[in-house]
Motif scaffolding. Structure first.
Motif, PDB file in Angstrom:
ATOM      1  N   CYS A  89       0.873  -1.238  -0.128  1.00 32.99           N
ATOM      2  CA  CYS A  89       0.204   0.156   0.088  1.00 32.99           C
ATOM      3  C   CYS A  89       0.836   1.149  -0.119  1.00 32.99           C
ATOM      4  N   ASN A  90       0.100   2.405  -0.212  1.00 33.75           N
ATOM      5  CA  ASN A  90       1.065   3.720   0.022  1.00 33.75           C
ATOM      6  C   ASN A  90       0.673   4.430   1.106  1.00 33.75           C
ATOM      7  N   SER A  91       1.350   5.410   1.525  1.00 36.88           N
ATOM      8  CA  SER A  91       1.057   6.135   2.781  1.00 36.88           C
ATOM      9  C   SER A  91       1.675   7.381   2.537  1.00 36.88           C
ATOM     10  N   GLU A  92       0.850   8.257   2.622  1.00 34.52           N
ATOM     11  CA  GLU A  92       1.104   9.898   2.536  1.00 34.52           C
ATOM     12  C   GLU A  92       0.935  10.606   3.943  1.00 34.52           C
ATOM     13  N   PRO A  93       1.779  10.702   4.851  1.00 30.98           N
ATOM     14  CA  PRO A  93       1.696  11.437   5.872  1.00 30.98           C
ATOM     15  C   PRO A  93       1.201  12.896   5.796  1.00 30.98           C
ATOM     16  N   THR A  94       0.331  13.338   6.600  1.00 31.79           N
ATOM     17  CA  THR A  94      -0.203  14.802   6.493  1.00 31.79           C
ATOM     18  C   THR A  94       0.234  15.290   7.760  1.00 31.79           C
ATOM     19  N   SER A  95       0.727  14.884   8.830  1.00 35.08           N
ATOM     20  CA  SER A  95       0.930  15.470  10.026  1.00 35.08           C
ATOM     21  C   SER A  95       1.953  14.596  10.750  1.00 35.08           C
ATOM     22  N   VAL A  96       2.762  15.023  11.890  1.00 34.30           N
ATOM     23  CA  VAL A  96       3.417  14.099  12.819  1.00 34.30           C
ATOM     24  C   VAL A  96       2.350  13.209  13.557  1.00 34.30           C
ATOM     25  N   ILE A  97       1.621  13.765  13.969  1.00 33.80           N
ATOM     26  CA  ILE A  97       0.493  12.601  14.624  1.00 33.80           C
ATOM     27  C   ILE A  97       0.111  11.575  13.644  1.00 33.80           C
ATOM     28  N   LYS A  98      -0.276  12.174  12.512  1.00 34.91           N
ATOM     29  CA  LYS A  98      -1.253  11.141  11.377  1.00 34.91           C
ATOM     30  C   LYS A  98       0.057  10.148  10.905  1.00 34.91           C
ATOM     31  N   SER A  99       1.355  10.610  10.776  1.00 35.46           N
ATOM     32  CA  SER A  99       2.363   9.897  10.225  1.00 35.46           C
ATOM     33  C   SER A  99       2.457   8.528  10.706  1.00 35.46           C
ATOM     34  N   THR A 100       2.135   8.317  12.241  1.00 36.82           N
ATOM     35  CA  THR A 100       2.348   6.808  12.524  1.00 36.82           C
ATOM     36  C   THR A 100       1.065   6.110  12.450  1.00 36.82           C
ATOM     37  N   SER A 101      -0.177   6.409  11.770  1.00 36.44           N
ATOM     38  CA  SER A 101      -1.141   5.829  11.846  1.00 36.44           C
ATOM     39  C   SER A 101      -1.333   4.484  11.011  1.00 36.44           C
ATOM     40  N   ILE A 102      -0.044   4.357  10.094  1.00 31.88           N
ATOM     41  CA  ILE A 102       0.073   3.235   9.360  1.00 31.88           C
ATOM     42  C   ILE A 102       0.885   2.093  10.326  1.00 31.88           C
ATOM     43  N   LEU A 103       1.296   2.382  11.346  1.00 32.78           N
ATOM     44  CA  LEU A 103       2.127   1.378  12.146  1.00 32.78           C
ATOM     45  C   LEU A 103       1.276   0.213  12.519  1.00 32.78           C
ATOM     46  N   PRO A 104       0.111   0.353  12.940  1.00 38.94           N
ATOM     47  CA  PRO A 104      -0.589  -0.986  13.280  1.00 38.94           C
ATOM     48  C   PRO A 104      -0.899  -1.810  12.176  1.00 38.94           C
ATOM     49  N   ALA A 105      -1.035  -1.453  10.918  1.00 39.77           N
ATOM     50  CA  ALA A 105      -1.207  -2.145   9.811  1.00 39.77           C
ATOM     51  C   ALA A 105       0.004  -2.865   9.486  1.00 39.77           C
ATOM     52  N   ILE A 106       1.332  -2.045   9.645  1.00 31.29           N
ATOM     53  CA  ILE A 106       2.590  -2.733   9.336  1.00 31.29           C
ATOM     54  C   ILE A 106       2.837  -3.760  10.448  1.00 31.29           C
ATOM     55  N   SER A 107       2.544  -3.502  11.779  1.00 37.43           N
ATOM     56  CA  SER A 107       2.543  -4.559  12.775  1.00 37.43           C
ATOM     57  C   SER A 107       2.019  -5.752  12.357  1.00 37.43           C
ATOM     58  N   SER A 108       0.786  -5.759  11.874  1.00 40.04           N
ATOM     59  CA  SER A 108      -0.193  -6.874  11.560  1.00 40.04           C
ATOM     60  C   SER A 108       0.364  -7.567  10.441  1.00 40.04           C
ATOM     61  N   ALA A 109       1.305  -6.896   9.547  1.00 43.38           N
ATOM     62  CA  ALA A 109       1.690  -7.630   8.474  1.00 43.38           C
ATOM     63  C   ALA A 109       3.004  -8.466   8.631  1.00 43.38           C
ATOM     64  N   LEU A 110       3.776  -8.134   9.525  1.00 47.14           N
ATOM     65  CA  LEU A 110       5.029  -8.599   9.846  1.00 47.14           C
ATOM     66  C   LEU A 110       4.779  -9.939  10.378  1.00 47.14           C
ATOM     67  N   ARG A 111       5.894 -10.982   9.551  1.00 38.85           N
ATOM     68  CA  ARG A 111       5.794 -12.377   9.884  1.00 38.85           C
ATOM     69  C   ARG A 111       7.324 -12.768   9.664  1.00 38.85           C
ATOM     70  N   PRO A 112       7.801 -13.733  10.198  1.00 39.80           N
ATOM     71  CA  PRO A 112       9.344 -14.012   9.823  1.00 39.80           C
ATOM     72  C   PRO A 112       9.667 -14.378   8.653  1.00 39.80           C
ATOM     73  N   ASP A 113       8.660 -15.023   7.787  1.00 39.07           N
ATOM     74  CA  ASP A 113       8.962 -15.054   6.311  1.00 39.07           C
ATOM     75  C   ASP A 113       8.585 -14.218   5.360  1.00 39.07           C
ATOM     76  N   LEU A 114       8.159 -12.955   5.757  1.00 39.23           N
ATOM     77  CA  LEU A 114       7.676 -11.950   4.965  1.00 39.23           C
ATOM     78  C   LEU A 114       8.926 -11.400   4.026  1.00 39.23           C
ATOM     79  N   ARG A 115       8.640 -11.100   2.812  1.00 38.39           N
ATOM     80  CA  ARG A 115       9.493 -10.757   1.709  1.00 38.39           C
ATOM     81  C   ARG A 115       9.074  -9.568   1.016  1.00 38.39           C
ATOM     82  N   GLY A 116       9.906  -8.575   1.186  1.00 36.75           N
ATOM     83  CA  GLY A 116       9.504  -7.226   0.746  1.00 36.75           C
ATOM     84  C   GLY A 116       8.795  -6.393   1.665  1.00 36.75           C
ATOM     85  N   SER A 117       8.653  -5.032   1.635  1.00 37.97           N
ATOM     86  CA  SER A 117       8.051  -4.103   2.504  1.00 37.97           C
ATOM     87  C   SER A 117       6.728  -4.197   2.431  1.00 37.97           C
TER      88      SER A 117
END
Length: 235
Positions: free
Chosen positions: A2-30
């Protein structure tokens, strides 16, 4: 992806929960293909990713990916050389020392496991691009080398090619600047529009240069306009 276009310091971290959910040891690519923070948003993303709340940089995937980057002494020496370059095309102004002194390049590298392309908006210091490409799916960057005159560092790791590239801000007469509001949005909007025409543009140095030339031209149009986005960009 997906794409992320932060618009403020507070909103810039709103993507982190989705990233955390996507992480797994065998993940390839961002998990995220594109993000365009400014310097303050980059610092907040970095701090939050390392925080006890998310602990993204403690994940097995992060450690494996960083190891695949194989960032070593040669890369750090090249970064020191790049940091001594002038930030502007014309000599005698500010340098790129902020890349090292403020840890900007380090933060970008540490976030690359989560964002394949980081377009970091640095205001009048231009744009810093950090990218990663898998070695088993080579792009034109596979044959590129570090070239400080072209403001690029290319690290060929065990399983990844990592690129750091700086684009100076285009020269503009200060008297013609009406408002700085929306210039970064115009830059990113033009880049995304170019990517829609050529999804692999970031994988080729020549097409990449064209994308950023277009983006910076769009930013200048907005700088010269009283509107948040210059009406000329819609024609």
């Amino acid at each position: 992806m997906c794409n992320s276009e932060p618009t403020s310091v507070i909103k810039s971290t709103s993507i982190l929960p989705a990233i955390s959910s996507a992480l797994r040891p065998d993940l390839r690519g961002s998990p995220v293909s594109f993000a365009s923070p400014n310097l303050l948003e980059l610092a907040e993303l970095y701090k939050s990713a390392r925080s006890d709340l998310w602990e993204l940089t403690s994940h097995e995937y992060w450690w494996r990916t960083i190891d695949d980057f194989s960032i070593g002494t040669e890369f750090r020496q090249s970064l020191d050389h790049l940091a001594r370059q002038d930030a502007e095309t014309a000599r005698g102004g500010k340098t790129l020392s902020f890349l090292v002194d403020q840890g900007v390049a380090q933060m970008a590298i540490h976030l690359l496991p989560f964002f394949q392309h980081l377009v970091i908006k640095c205001g009048d210091l231009g744009v810093l691009l950090a990218m990663r490409f898998p070695a088993d799916n080579p792009t034109a960057w596979a044959s590129e080398r570090t070239d400080i005159r072209r403001r690029q560092i290319v690290a060929h790791g065990k399983a990844e090619v990592v690129v750091i590239k700086h684009y100076p801000a285009h020269a503009i007469d200060p008297q013609s600047v009406v408002s700085v509001t929306g210039a970064g949005d115009s830059l990113v909007g033009a880049i995304l529009a170019a990517l829609m025409q050529n999804l692999s543009a970031f994988g080729n140095p020549d097409s990449l240069d064209g994308v950023f030339k277009l983006g910076q031209s769009a930013a200048i149009e907005t700088l010269r306009s009283p509107f948040a986005v210059s009406p000329s960009l819609s024609t």
